[in-house]
Design a protein around this motif. Sequence first.
Motif: not given
Length: 394
Positions: A68-72, A23-34, A331-334
């Motif tokens: 394309g994955g989940l939010n990339g 959303t405009a105020s949320a980045a959503g899930p990210t994956c720094p490790d790719g 970030p999607v982490t454990r």
Amino acid sequence: MNWRSIFFAAPLAALAFAATAATASAAGPTCPDGAIKVGAVSTITGPADFSEVPKATKAAFDALNAAGGLNGCKIDYTIEDDKADPAVAAQAARDLIDNKEVVALVGSASLLDCAVNAATYNRKKVLSVQGLGVDAACFSSPSISPVNVGPYTLSTAMGYFATKTLKAKNLCAFFIIIGGTQEAYKKSIADWEKITGQKIHLLDLTLPFQGDLTPYVIKARDAGCDAVLTNQVEPQVVQLIKTVDAQKITGINWLFLAPAYTEQVAKALADSKQPIYAGTEWEPYTETGAEANAQWIADMKKAGRPLTAFSQGGYLAAKNFLKVIEGIDGPVTRESVTKALYDMKPIKDPLAGSPWIFGKAKTHSPMRSTKVMKLEKGAWVVETPDFVVLPKVN
């Protein structure tokens, strides 16, 4: 996001996960490790083959990745074979957790994963969205939440069906006890007694996995059972009913769990006149025209996976997991996945009669419903068009 069409629907590539998850105020899930690393511990070789469960989970993840994955973020999914060996199962879990650094386990289906690894999952603070819970520990651990009903709650549900629908007065139960399942099956009957206010007419915990079943069917007849509940699997189901027919026993309803619900059993018992019922874990997989099965069927066909109850479990585990992590902002982490599973709201899916939830609890057995099938002239037909939903146990 429309989760009924997330995996294989034609417009999947154009869904733009970043737009729908953010959303405009949320980045959503990210994956720094790719990638988001996920795993499963399943029995694939050995006395049983549950591989179709994690394979269906993988098919769902592969389709998501192709779009394309989940939010990339793509899912890096690893399936470990525990070979039904406790030492191998323990090593498989350690490899996934310590070496591959998975954020969660999704779609596992094993004879002993839960019993062997539940303590490890709890200690390492990694959670498992079990595609098929088999052993009792799958339903009594704070770190595991199966998407299936399981044999113990299903035993209660089939007893409830016998009492409420078949009007059974003398329910008898004969259980095969393997490993540490005795207390779980005894609890399933105790729960039935609490729900119905009735007492079990006969409970026998000595049913053999192999051997002559004549003494048991005669025992049921002589005890006056009007319904018999048992946890036998495919070969024993056929053997039991053929033994009943050989003894010319009538007047008993025969109640089985999900392993009896196969086309092989239906064909083998096509000539039997016995009233035979089986409970299901999800929407009956043989009902190919059911609206609840439509998307699962389309997705599995496109992935080249068979239409089985096992693939329903793996598919549902993937859907539920993705639905939860879609809501992670960052970030999607454990740690973030564990928090999301703890804080999640119940997820309803047309494949299941109960909403699934993880949540923070000492035990997890959220699925409490079944559709009952009846065997008629060599085919399974739906006996209960609506799910039989168990009332809460006081």
